[in-house]
Scaffold this motif. Structure first.
Motif, PDB file in Angstrom:
ATOM      1  N   THR A  38     -10.548  -2.427 -35.546  1.00  0.00           N
ATOM      2  CA  THR A  38     -10.651  -1.397 -36.567  1.00  0.00           C
ATOM      3  C   THR A  38      -9.711  -1.756 -37.707  1.00  0.00           C
ATOM      4  O   THR A  38      -8.506  -1.930 -37.494  1.00  0.00           O
ATOM      5  CB  THR A  38     -10.282  -0.011 -35.997  1.00  0.00           C
ATOM      6  OG1 THR A  38     -11.165   0.302 -34.919  1.00  0.00           O
ATOM      7  CG2 THR A  38     -10.407   1.063 -37.065  1.00  0.00           C
ATOM      8  N   ASP A  92     -11.194   1.834 -42.739  1.00  0.00           N
ATOM      9  CA  ASP A  92     -12.016   1.192 -43.768  1.00  0.00           C
ATOM     10  C   ASP A  92     -13.270   0.547 -43.171  1.00  0.00           C
ATOM     11  O   ASP A  92     -14.351   0.612 -43.751  1.00  0.00           O
ATOM     12  CB  ASP A  92     -11.198   0.123 -44.503  1.00  0.00           C
ATOM     13  CG  ASP A  92     -10.011   0.730 -45.254  1.00  0.00           C
ATOM     14  OD1 ASP A  92     -10.177   1.835 -45.775  1.00  0.00           O
ATOM     15  OD2 ASP A  92      -8.947   0.094 -45.306  1.00  0.00           O
ATOM     16  N   ARG A  93     -13.099  -0.074 -42.035  1.00  0.00           N
ATOM     17  CA  ARG A  93     -14.231  -0.791 -41.464  1.00  0.00           C
ATOM     18  C   ARG A  93     -13.999  -1.021 -39.978  1.00  0.00           C
ATOM     19  O   ARG A  93     -12.870  -1.239 -39.557  1.00  0.00           O
ATOM     20  CB  ARG A  93     -14.408  -2.135 -42.170  1.00  0.00           C
ATOM     21  CG  ARG A  93     -15.645  -2.922 -41.774  1.00  0.00           C
ATOM     22  CD  ARG A  93     -15.997  -3.968 -42.841  1.00  0.00           C
ATOM     23  NE  ARG A  93     -14.883  -4.861 -43.096  1.00  0.00           N
ATOM     24  CZ  ARG A  93     -14.738  -6.050 -42.516  1.00  0.00           C
ATOM     25  NH1 ARG A  93     -15.635  -6.464 -41.616  1.00  0.00           N
ATOM     26  NH2 ARG A  93     -13.721  -6.825 -42.815  1.00  0.00           N
ATOM     27  N   GLU A  94     -15.055  -0.946 -39.210  1.00  0.00           N
ATOM     28  CA  GLU A  94     -14.993  -1.255 -37.794  1.00  0.00           C
ATOM     29  C   GLU A  94     -15.832  -2.507 -37.520  1.00  0.00           C
ATOM     30  O   GLU A  94     -16.997  -2.585 -37.938  1.00  0.00           O
ATOM     31  CB  GLU A  94     -15.499  -0.084 -36.953  1.00  0.00           C
ATOM     32  CG  GLU A  94     -14.585   1.129 -36.985  1.00  0.00           C
ATOM     33  CD  GLU A  94     -15.073   2.253 -36.104  1.00  0.00           C
ATOM     34  OE1 GLU A  94     -16.298   2.303 -35.836  1.00  0.00           O
ATOM     35  OE2 GLU A  94     -14.247   3.086 -35.671  1.00  0.00           O
ATOM     36  N   VAL A  95     -15.214  -3.450 -36.836  1.00  0.00           N
ATOM     37  CA  VAL A  95     -15.904  -4.693 -36.493  1.00  0.00           C
ATOM     38  C   VAL A  95     -16.415  -4.585 -35.062  1.00  0.00           C
ATOM     39  O   VAL A  95     -15.657  -4.256 -34.144  1.00  0.00           O
ATOM     40  CB  VAL A  95     -14.950  -5.900 -36.631  1.00  0.00           C
ATOM     41  CG1 VAL A  95     -15.678  -7.193 -36.270  1.00  0.00           C
ATOM     42  CG2 VAL A  95     -14.388  -5.981 -38.043  1.00  0.00           C
ATOM     43  N   THR A 100      -7.833  -0.673 -41.025  1.00  0.00           N
ATOM     44  CA  THR A 100      -7.378   0.563 -41.657  1.00  0.00           C
ATOM     45  C   THR A 100      -6.482   0.251 -42.848  1.00  0.00           C
ATOM     46  O   THR A 100      -5.955  -0.853 -42.991  1.00  0.00           O
ATOM     47  CB  THR A 100      -6.591   1.435 -40.666  1.00  0.00           C
ATOM     48  OG1 THR A 100      -5.403   0.724 -40.264  1.00  0.00           O
ATOM     49  CG2 THR A 100      -7.419   1.775 -39.442  1.00  0.00           C
TER      50      THR A 100
END
Length: 329
Positions: free
Chosen positions: A291, A277-280, A293
């Motif tokens: 990451t 969903d998104r990577e920081v 998910t």
């Protein structure tokens, strides 16, 4: 006042207490589950037997539906092991595909280290390699001919000897060697008048005798090979941190991954599929530090070659190309 009631009640209580004490304990739920769970079977692959050590021409025989003795004996052994049920046996088509893909030649004898390497690619715990050391058919004739009337007797005797070695994939150690010998015999009689007449279907009888002898030898190998499971070290399965595959294709209930046996995957594994969903990222270095998910579902691998795997969906929906696959159960 009678003393009997006061004596009777304590005796009855003592009897009840005794019955409770000697009653067998009921297994707990955990114990029941442990008893019900079957022990997982070790996975093995059977390679073609070699016959370089014997001088025989097999072109005259049609023993195993058109294939040579190397593949024929290996197929017989594979079938016997499947029927026995001690091992989970890899399909021969998968073994042959891996050998072709990895350019492993079977023209000569495969040694233990090469067998172990093949086994690790296949994801099996052990590999069976072997040799045909004897594959003979002898015929003895006897008869009598008087004034053109004759009787002829031909005795056919087939003998097949096999050796097999069970190689531990993890250590490349030969954990056992097995030997099998099979014989079969048949006598044919024929009559001739004026030189006419003889034994019919001799070739078919010879093929059948050699096949019977081979089956007997293979059965002996099977009995020995299935008695040594405790000496095999199971191939280590990849941990969750080591599984790093990606969904390459989705068709209906089938999911194809971009990793296979070379990454340690094998049929029967249950994997978790996640979507990123998104990577920081670290604001100072730009490095991904976390990451995020969300779960998509689970799949069970049904077919694995060296570089890819096929799985069927167990749970979830909406699988997409690029989803990440991790987590082995």
């Amino acid at each position: 006042m009678s003393l009997y009631p006061s004596l009777y009640i304590p005796s009855l209580l003592a009897f009840i207490y005794f019955c409770q004490a000697v009653r067998p304990a009921t297994p707990t739920t955990g114990e029941q589950i442990a008893q019900a769970q079957p022990r997982s079977r070790l996975r093995v692959a059977v390679l073609d037997f070699d016959y370089a050590s014997i001088d025989a021409d097999f072109s005259a025989y049609d023993l195993f539906n058109g294939v040579g003795p190397a593949q024929g004996v290996s197929s017989l052994l594979t079938n016997k092991l499947v029927q026995d049920g001690t091992y989970s046996v890899i399909e021969r088509s998968r073994v042959e595909a891996i050998l072709r893909e990895q350019n492993f030649g079977q023209s000569g004898r495969v040694d233990a280290s090469t067998a172990a390497e093949i086994g690790r690619i296949l994801g099996v715990d052990a590999v069976i390699i072997g040799s045909i050391t004897q594959f003979n058919l002898n015929a003895e004739e006897s008869g009598l001919n008087i004034l053109g009337f004759g009787q002829r007797t031909v005795t056919y005797e087939a003998e097949v000897q096999l050796t097999a070695r069970l190689v531990n994939t993890t250590t490349a150690e030969i954990v056992m060697a097995a030997e099998g010998t099979g014989t079969a015999e048949e006598r044919d009689e024929s009559f001739s008048v004026g030189g006419l007449g003889g034994v019919a279907n001799a070739s078919a009888k010879q093929n059948q005798l050699l096949k019977q002898a081979a089956e007997t030898a293979v059965l002996q190998l099977t009995e020995q090979l299935t008695a040594t499971t405790s000496r095999i070290t199971p191939l280590a399965q990849p941990t969750q941190s080591r599984v790093n595959a990606v969904v390459a294709d989705v068709t209906n209930n089938q999911v194809i991954l971009n990793q296979g046996a070379q990454a340690g995957l094998s049929p029967g594994m249950i994997l978790s599929v996640e979507r990123i969903d998104r990577e920081v990222t670290d604001p100072t270095t730009g490095e991904v530090i976390r990451t995020l998910t969300s779960p998509v579902g689970q799949i069970e691998l049904t077919d694995v070659d060296a570089r890819s795997s096929v799985g069927r969906v167990l749970s979830g929906a909406g699988f997409q190309v690029g989803d990440r696959v991790t987590g082995v159960k």
